[in-house]
Enzyme design. Structure first.
Site, PDB file in Angstrom:
ATOM      1  N   GLU A 202       8.555 -73.333 -89.547  1.00 32.65           N
ATOM      2  CA  GLU A 202       8.790 -73.939 -88.233  1.00 32.65           C
ATOM      3  C   GLU A 202       9.307 -72.869 -87.308  1.00 32.65           C
ATOM      4  O   GLU A 202       9.989 -71.941 -87.740  1.00 32.65           O
ATOM      5  CB  GLU A 202       9.881 -75.021 -88.332  1.00 32.65           C
ATOM      6  CG  GLU A 202       9.384 -76.379 -88.745  1.00 32.65           C
ATOM      7  CD  GLU A 202      10.518 -77.359 -88.880  1.00 32.65           C
ATOM      8  OE1 GLU A 202      11.660 -77.016 -88.506  1.00 32.65           O
ATOM      9  OE2 GLU A 202      10.272 -78.454 -89.382  1.00 32.65           O
ATOM     10  N   ARG A 293      17.273 -92.516 -97.261  1.00 34.54           N
ATOM     11  CA  ARG A 293      18.377 -92.960 -98.120  1.00 34.54           C
ATOM     12  C   ARG A 293      19.612 -93.128 -97.260  1.00 34.54           C
ATOM     13  O   ARG A 293      19.606 -92.840 -96.076  1.00 34.54           O
ATOM     14  CB  ARG A 293      18.653 -91.879 -99.164  1.00 34.54           C
ATOM     15  CG  ARG A 293      18.855 -90.509 -98.469  1.00 34.54           C
ATOM     16  CD  ARG A 293      19.493 -89.486 -99.342  1.00 34.54           C
ATOM     17  NE  ARG A 293      19.305 -88.139 -98.814  1.00 34.54           N
ATOM     18  CZ  ARG A 293      20.112 -87.547 -97.936  1.00 34.54           C
ATOM     19  NH1 ARG A 293      21.152 -88.182 -97.431  1.00 34.54           N
ATOM     20  NH2 ARG A 293      19.877 -86.318 -97.531  1.00 34.54           N
TER      21      ARG A 293
END
Lengths: 506, 179, 506, 179
Positions: A202, A293
């Site tokens: 990135e 999560r």
């Protein structure tokens, strides 16, 4: 779907205890699993039932998904909560749980699989119209491929593990010459941590802030954003201090960010609690990843919204419809400090030992999510987080000062911790004013900047004098405070004699 | 009894301590007299300290006979307290230049060793990488020096406290090495 | 008026520590005073400065207003906070503080004098249009006078100390024949507690609820009500469990009660924090008394409003204008349990001893306002309250279940406490449904009603088996866990040997 | 070793305990076998207990050789655990009728004595009033009995544990008095 009556918590430490606490409040029986290193742990002691998994190493215990499912079936649990770490983001485990006829308290395996693959998730986000960081669209299996991709993006770049999370297998590469070494180290780390050494790239954004949005959804298509958290105080991508809400984000940007987070979740048919992480630079935000999560720092969201996220996860897993409305407003400000057993003076090396001389903080606005106890062994097998200190204040400055107070009340003997560093950071002008980014901690430690601390100038001298006194009277006081009689202190005994009409020696 | 105190930041202090059991003290520091009081609260390391009228919640942990970890108001100080006799006995020893050892602070696996024997290192220079608690940890030199021996090799498991490397002080500064 | 920079806290225990905590957050230096019984107390250890007052008996220490003012002047404090109890409601002390050029953190002496005189306050309330309990308008110095007054009101009546407070010197008299004995006991108690044995009478209301309204005002005429608290779980007029908000009060009644509380405070030119207590029967409320100080149970109000009442008191005392607006809405529900060192099985006799084996609760929604520490002596000199456990939940049922969870996590060794009784009460159907009045606890204990408890049926059997095991292995485990080596447990040592390539015995 | 257990509620249990050090046990109760485990966590009274697969955070305080205070899940149990030998030795003693004493549970001042020697009292009947901690506390009889002696008078200061009154069991029940 039926409500959950008995829940196996496939985790340890602070988060296992935290999930249990909600279960006990909901009247749900809890099943603990543990490695032989954790026989005495609070999550075992406070469970309704507990089962030994195996030896301390995670591969022999908390990563034994097969054994955990077998235990859940044998003991009649109807659901499994994975906490965070270990099996929490493993879609095969989620599928196996379902195949065993059990409920997984978390998102669907499909969403997890897409979000766990950094490249697949980038593609899904682009398709859903969520802004992403410019970068590569394919995985690189070797340094040469990575180098080619980097040329296209332009240095500096971030090298990230495709299967990664939690800061492992990440390196910044500032020029082509560094790529070879960085790729080898990061890829090796990723291979060991995730069993997958592939990397992607990135664009490295300079001085971004790490802002993440909490999302919560049910199995009926309801999906809401529950505010954001600022998590830019981190080192090696491990967060140290988190807060909610984030400072200085314009209202319309905030709304757009919430909408993007909900879009991101909806794109993968998400339900349960999840976190959409963004990099925030110059008023713009970019999708970084989605953690499928419960997040370590979820308590700061709970504090400002007065919502129990674990309760919500359990209700949603049991098939209930989400009762929280979109657009809830946060109240006040919350800050969390992670108390890790590590030594900031020694490059954050884990600090092992037996916990003693423990003094936990309390009072108004203070929440301690902890698994620490007197006599606890801090072992090399697991993550070094001992506890989370969370404060809530009616505004950010009150929360900041409250956390400073809390860190001064706290004492943990036996290991070095991150508490002192957190206290120092809280006192910097940058933190006080809310002007910081993800590079803050590194710059701060490198430059050795000393914030104006509110301690007496002569505190070190006092400590030295205390040390001298301690050396002198060691042993004497113990004899004085012997448990003769009924265990009352000498002055009580003297006073009692007076009261009883005996000697009046004082 | 007179004590010679030294903090980890290098600050030094001499104090004359008179103890009036159980918990009262008279201290003489830099020509000043202080009343003081130190009470062991729980026999587990929590102390109530007063110096003149100032109050402190002190946590004290003993490292060895002379070294104490004293925590006050969230600030942690490592203090070396040497009494007169120890000071006299140790005076000679401390003038000798001493080799330093780099020990593993936890059990782990050596991933990489970046230096070789005879190599001069600067303060902060990476010496080796130790993997423990799922993290790769760089172990760096605390001071300038010269690598005297390397005791470990990559892939080797080490126990906490195990010596991994030995460093000599740099040749030029050896006679005047700080203790 | 200038902001307060250094504050002397003329109190001890939990409340002294709680006030200090706010001071530390506000950057205010704290001065502790203490009796010789409290040398090691947390309120002394955490103060900036501390001064010995004298011997343990309150008359020789915490009631020594002269000495306290002298200390404040000598150490350069600019204000005194009295906490509750001791000097908190003594108008002469307030006047003496002002005369010494110090700021009193509390209401004006005049308001305190009127509200401290039960008869004068009744008269003032009637004049202000605040509903009061029917009763006598003059003090009775002897039983005969009281008896005459009681005939006019009609039995049953409450006999109350004119100078009273905190439940002392109070008796219910159901018929004329009981008056003589009741007057003698109650008046004697009042004489010892307040130095004034005069009594007055009120109609005894059957099964009232005790509902109180928090008020807060500044020196500039701003005065607001900050919701109500329900405090009907009490015995001998000592509260055990408090909650906010109160259950089942119609919205318009609630508003009228707030207005009456503000009227009551305004009638005596009140500022600072104060509590207007009402009896609530059949949808109607009657002024009972006003406590011109911080109330023990103030945290439940703080939790639902996210306001620090001590901070507000300090700001108001320093001359600041109140920044809180009238009409703030509470969020969620809060419950407090007082942890007293007393034995409910022995008619609440104080329980003395040395605190050990202490395990304090934590986790989401839990606040512990405590002065307890390992090694603390519980002495006969002071009030038996050790700590307050406070929970906050998004609704009442969550708060109730959370408090049950908290009371199960808590353990205090060395003394008997009120925790077990509180846990039992929380599990009654009456408490769960919010149907209770001030007679609840007495009836409950008399009738021996056993609530449906959520513990395993065989818990007692388990405890018996644990006792047998403890007798068997006592000593053995201690030897096993010796601190040989580096203090790691045997299994760590074994694993380490394995790791190091030694024996593989497991 | 076999233990005879008795709880304060009067429940009785016999258990055969086999100890497999350090922390494992096999128990035999009422013909059932249990695996069990009891670990001393902090040497201060916190224990981790398992019976078969059920988990408990136990707090244990010892009152004397035979009496333990065991707290599980906020519920407190006073357990008397007598081993075989003690049981045999104590069997005779426990059949003798015993006088009971009323002791002060804290230091205080006797305000009032409501009974006189020779007076029969019922369970729960007020015996005297003790003022302590700013409260007047009524001390009541735990069982029926006859006042044998009164050791204190109004206005008198008493220490914790001091005997204030002695009670004999009621005449009729003496031979069969519960131990």
């Amino acid at each position: 779907m039926a409500p959950i009556r008995k829940l196996l918590i496939a985790n340890r430490g602070e988060i296992a205890l935290r999930i249990q606490r909600t279960c006990r409040e909901m009247g749900i029986e809890t099943v603990a699993v543990y490695s032989s290193a954790d026989r005495e742990a609070l999550h075992v002691r406070f469970a309704s039932e507990s089962y030994l998994l195996g030896d301390p190493a995670p591969a022999d215990s908390y990563l034994r998904g097969d054994r955990i499912i077998e235990i859940a079936q044998q003991c009649g649990a109807d659901a499994i909560h994975p906490g965070f770490g270990f099996l929490a983001e493993n879609p095969e485990f989620v599928a196996a749980v379902a195949a065993a006829g059990l409920v997984f308290v978390g998102p669907p395996a499909g969403a997890m699989a897409i979000m766990g693959d950094k490249l697949a998730s980038r593609q899904a986000m682009v398709a859903a119209g969520v802004p992403v960081v410019p970068g590569s669209t394919e995985a690189a299996a070797d340094a040469a491929t990575a180098q080619a991709a980097a040329e296209g993006i332009g240095y500096p770049v971030m090298l990230k593990a495709s299967a990664g999370g939690g800061g492992k297998g990440i390196r910044v590469v500032r020029e082509a010459a560094e790529m070879d070494g960085a790729f080898t180290t990061a890829s090796g780390e990723a291979q060991r941590a995730f069993g997958d050494g592939r990397m992607y790239l990135e664009k490295f954004l300079e001085q971004p802030r790490h802002i993440e949005v909490q999302v919560l959804g049910d199995r009926h298509g309801n999906l809401i954003a529950l505010g954001e958290r600022e998590c830019s105080i981190q080192r090696r991508h491990q967060k140290l201090i988190e807060e909610a809400p984030a400072v200085g984000i314009p209202a319309d940007t905030r709304e757009r960010m919430y909408a993007a987070a909900v879009d991101a979740a909806r794109a993968v048919d998400y339900f349960s609690a999840g976190t959409v992480e963004f990099l925030y630079v110059d008023g713009e935000f970019y999708f970084l990843e989605m953690n499928t999560r419960l997040q370590v720092e979820h308590p700061v969201t709970e504090e400002v919204f007065a919502v129990d996220l674990v309760e919500q996860m359990i209700r949603v897993a049991g098939g209930e419809e989400l009762r929280l409305a979109a657009g809830m407003q946060p109240r006040g400000h919350s800050i969390e400090v992670r108390l890790n057993a590590e030594d900031p003076q020694k490059d954050f090396m884990p600090s092992l030992g037996t916990i003693h001389n423990l003094r936990l903080p309390g009072g108004p606005g203070v929440r301690v999510d902890s698994a620490v106890y007197q006599g606890m062994e801090v072992t090399p097998y697991y993550d070094s987080m001992l506890a989370k200190l969370i404060v809530h204040g009616s505004n950010r400055e009150q929360a900041r000062r409250r956390m400073m107070r809390v860190l001064k009340e706290l004492h943990v003997g036996g290991v070095a911790t991150s508490a002192g560093l957190a206290l120092t950071v809280l006192q910097t002008e940058a933190f006080r004013e809310g002007r910081y980014d993800t590079g803050f901690l590194e710059r701060f430690q490198k430059n050795g900047e000393t914030p104006a601390r509110d301690v007496p100038d002569d505190l070190e001298e006092i400590a030295m004098l205390v040390a001298a006194m301690h050396r002198t009277h060691r042993g004497v006081v113990r004899v004085e405070r012997s448990d003769a009689g009924d265990g009352l202190a000498p002055w009580v005994q003297v006073h009692r004699r007076n009261l009883l009409g005996g000697r009046t020696s004082r | 009894m007179k004590y010679f105190l030294r903090s980890s930041s290098g600050r030094r202090l001499e104090v004359e301590v008179e103890h009036d059991p159980p918990s009262t003290f008279r201290l003489r520091v830099d020509g000043r007299n202080l009343r003081a009081d130190l009470v062991d609260v729980d026999r587990q390391g929590q102390y109530a300290a007063c110096l003149d009228d100032r109050s402190f919640a002190a946590a004290i942990e003993q490292r060895d006979d002379q070294h104490l970890l004293v925590t006050l108001g969230g600030e942690c100080f490592v203090i070396q307290a040497t009494d007169e006799r120890e000071q006299a006995a140790g005076a000679l020893a401390s003038t000798r230049p001493r080799a330093e050892t780099v020990k593993a602070s936890m059990p782990g696996i050596v991933v990489r060793v970046s230096v070789t024997a005879g190599e001069a290192v600067s303060a902060g220079q990476p010496l080796l990488v130790l993997e423990a608690m799922k993290m790769q940890n760089e172990v760096c030199a605390e001071h300038v020096g010269v690598v005297s021996t390397v005791e470990v090799s990559p892939g080797q498991a080490v126990a906490a406290g195990e010596i991994m490397l030995r460093l000599d002080p740099p040749a030029a500064s050896r006679p005047a090495a700080p203790d």
